[in-house]
Design an enzyme around this catalytic site. Structure first.
Site, short mmCIF file in Angstrom:
data_model
loop_
_atom_site.label_atom_id
_atom_site.label_comp_id
_atom_site.label_asym_id
_atom_site.label_seq_id
_atom_site.Cartn_x
_atom_site.Cartn_y
_atom_site.Cartn_z
N SER A 141 -7.59 -6.65 0.56
CA SER A 141 -7.73 -5.72 -0.32
C SER A 141 -8.39 -6.19 -1.64
O SER A 141 -8.15 -7.76 -1.81
CB SER A 141 -6.22 -5.47 -0.52
OG SER A 141 -5.98 -4.49 -1.91
N TYR A 154 2.89 -7.26 -1.87
CA TYR A 154 1.54 -6.90 -1.07
C TYR A 154 0.41 -7.78 -1.42
O TYR A 154 -0.35 -8.32 -0.68
CB TYR A 154 1.32 -5.37 -1.50
CG TYR A 154 0.07 -4.85 -0.59
CD1 TYR A 154 0.04 -4.62 0.43
CD2 TYR A 154 -1.07 -4.64 -1.71
CE1 TYR A 154 -1.18 -3.91 0.98
CE2 TYR A 154 -2.29 -4.08 -1.02
CZ TYR A 154 -2.41 -3.64 0.16
OH TYR A 154 -3.50 -3.19 0.72
N1 LIG Z 1 -6.08 2.44 1.20
C1 LIG Z 1 -6.07 1.76 0.44
O1 LIG Z 1 -5.98 2.20 -0.70
C2 LIG Z 1 -6.45 0.29 0.79
C3 LIG Z 1 -6.80 -0.60 -0.15
C4 LIG Z 1 -6.85 -1.79 0.31
C5 LIG Z 1 -6.53 -2.34 1.18
N2 LIG Z 1 -6.07 -1.48 2.34
C6 LIG Z 1 -5.88 -2.11 3.73
O2 LIG Z 1 -6.50 -1.42 4.65
C7 LIG Z 1 -5.79 -1.47 5.89
C8 LIG Z 1 -5.74 -0.04 6.55
O3 LIG Z 1 -4.79 0.38 5.97
P1 LIG Z 1 -4.97 2.32 5.57
O4 LIG Z 1 -5.28 2.39 3.94
O5 LIG Z 1 -6.01 2.67 6.35
O6 LIG Z 1 -3.65 2.91 5.70
P2 LIG Z 1 -3.29 3.87 7.05
O7 LIG Z 1 -1.52 3.62 6.84
O8 LIG Z 1 -3.92 5.01 6.96
O9 LIG Z 1 -3.56 2.87 8.20
C9 LIG Z 1 -2.83 1.80 8.78
C10 LIG Z 1 -2.66 1.89 9.99
O10 LIG Z 1 -1.88 0.60 10.47
C11 LIG Z 1 -0.92 0.96 11.42
N3 LIG Z 1 -0.05 0.00 11.44
C12 LIG Z 1 1.12 -0.25 10.56
N4 LIG Z 1 1.90 -1.33 11.08
C13 LIG Z 1 1.27 -1.63 12.22
C14 LIG Z 1 1.75 -2.61 13.06
N5 LIG Z 1 2.74 -3.22 12.75
N6 LIG Z 1 1.07 -2.89 14.28
C15 LIG Z 1 -0.12 -2.09 14.64
N7 LIG Z 1 -0.58 -1.21 13.64
C16 LIG Z 1 0.24 -1.00 12.39
C17 LIG Z 1 -0.37 2.25 11.01
O11 LIG Z 1 0.26 3.15 12.08
C18 LIG Z 1 -1.89 3.03 10.37
O12 LIG Z 1 -2.52 3.78 11.43
C19 LIG Z 1 -4.63 -2.13 5.61
O13 LIG Z 1 -4.62 -3.50 5.79
C20 LIG Z 1 -4.61 -1.99 3.98
O14 LIG Z 1 -3.70 -2.92 3.54
C21 LIG Z 1 -6.00 -0.08 2.14
#
Ligand SMILES: NC(=O)c1ccc[n+]([C@@H]2O[C@H](COP(=O)([O-])OP(=O)(O)OC[C@H]3O[C@@H](n4cnc5c(N)ncnc54)[C@H](O)[C@@H]3O)[C@@H](O)[C@H]2O)c1
Length: 287
Positions: A141, A154
């Protein structure tokens, strides 16, 4: 050089993981998908199948080493291994550092850090044994490169993912392996991350009420993002092809990183005014 044939994606049920899966499928790659939410995972699997590629979907928790190992072993049996691995699943909690509970720490460490470590432990030795060109992408992130109030747990886990990924890249270089590494560092963008609590294990349930002011800031930040998960997936695939290590999709992240590095170096200079700066080292993948 043969085209990459198969990709494995964790957290593929939603957001960035779903878009990474679809981007790989559009490349004609077979995709192995895993997520803790079976219904969301099935939805992504259907979308990928409609693109005409081979799809394997297995529900599981990335924080459980045995489940990740079983997933990697099935990928090997089904596809002969994967060329690209995306350790993407992640969850978030918000609030001031002193209010973070032991359950918050256990949950985020399990998914965000051990989830990535489990993926690397189960997939990378198989990639090394195949001796073909491969690539690992770990989703961190912008919170892994800089810091913000309200994101201590986080941010600590995402800094850990960046450090782990940098070491992984250096270890693979030292081993002479043709395996690239990238660390994906988006800023806020609209996905389901603000509703991460939907997947929080019962035994690690929140013991304090979440701070709503932080939640509002996240929602506003997501809505203001000029890019979405589809854009992030496209930038990530470009980075794999270019073997770029740091994938920083939001333009404003550059300023946050610069401010943090300046603060460190300013304070260092205050203590060591006569220290000469040595030449900058190469980033990972580039030596
Ligand atoms: N969306 C943002 O603003 C943002 C910014 C920076 C980083 N991220 C990172 O991007 C990645 C994806 O997140 P996203 O934003 O698409 O969110 P999201 O919630 O849409 O997707 C995350 C997915 O991970 C799954 N998940 C959660 N816990 C789990 C586990 N224990 N085992 C397997 N799967 C699991 C969830 O069911 C979900 O489908 C994450 O690592 C998040 O930290 C997101």
């Amino acid at each position: 050089m043969s085209a990459p044939a198969a990709a494995a994606i964790t957290g593929a049920g939603s957001g960035i993981g779903r878009e990474l899966a679809l981007a790989c499928a559009r490349e004609g790659m077979a995709v192995a998908l895993t997520d803790i939410e079976p219904a969301a995972l099935a939805q992504t699997a259907m979308m990928a199948e409609s693109l005409g590629v081979d799809v394997m979907a297995r529900a599981g928790d990335v924080g459980q080493a045995d489940q990740v190992e079983a997933f990697a072993s099935e990928c090997e049996a089904r596809f002969g291994g994967v060329d690209w691995l995306f350790n993407n699943a992640g969850v978030a909690v918000l609030g001031p550092a002193w209010s973070a509970t032991d359950e918050d720490w256990q949950w985020l460490w399990s998914v965000n850090v051990r989830g990535v470590a489990n993926g690397v432990r189960s997939f990378v030795p198989r990639m090394l044994a195949r001796r073909t060109r491969a690539h690992v992408v770990n989703t961190a992130s912008a919170a892994g490169l800089a810091t913000l109030a309200g994101s201590s747990v986080y941010s600590a886990t995402k800094h850990a993912v960046v450090a782990f990924s940098e070491c992984l890249a250096r270890d693979l270089e030292q081993a002479g392996a043709d395996i690239g590494v990238s660390v994906l560092c988006p800023s806020l963008l609209p996905t389901g991350i603000h509703q991460s609590g939907r997947n929080r294990p019962f035994e690690l349930a929140n013991t304090v009420s979440p701070a709503s002011a932080y939640g509002e800031r996240v929602r506003l930040g997501m809505a203001a993002s000029p890019i979405d998960a589809t854009d992030v997936a496209a930038m990530t695939l470009d980075a794999i092809r270019a073997r770029r290590f740091y994938v920083v999709p939001h333009v404003q992240t550059g300023d946050s990183v610069r401010r943090r590095m300046h603060a460190i170096l300013d304070d260092h200079r205050a203590l060591h005014p006569d220290a000469a700066a040595s030449p900058l080292p190469s980033p990972p993948n580039k030596e």
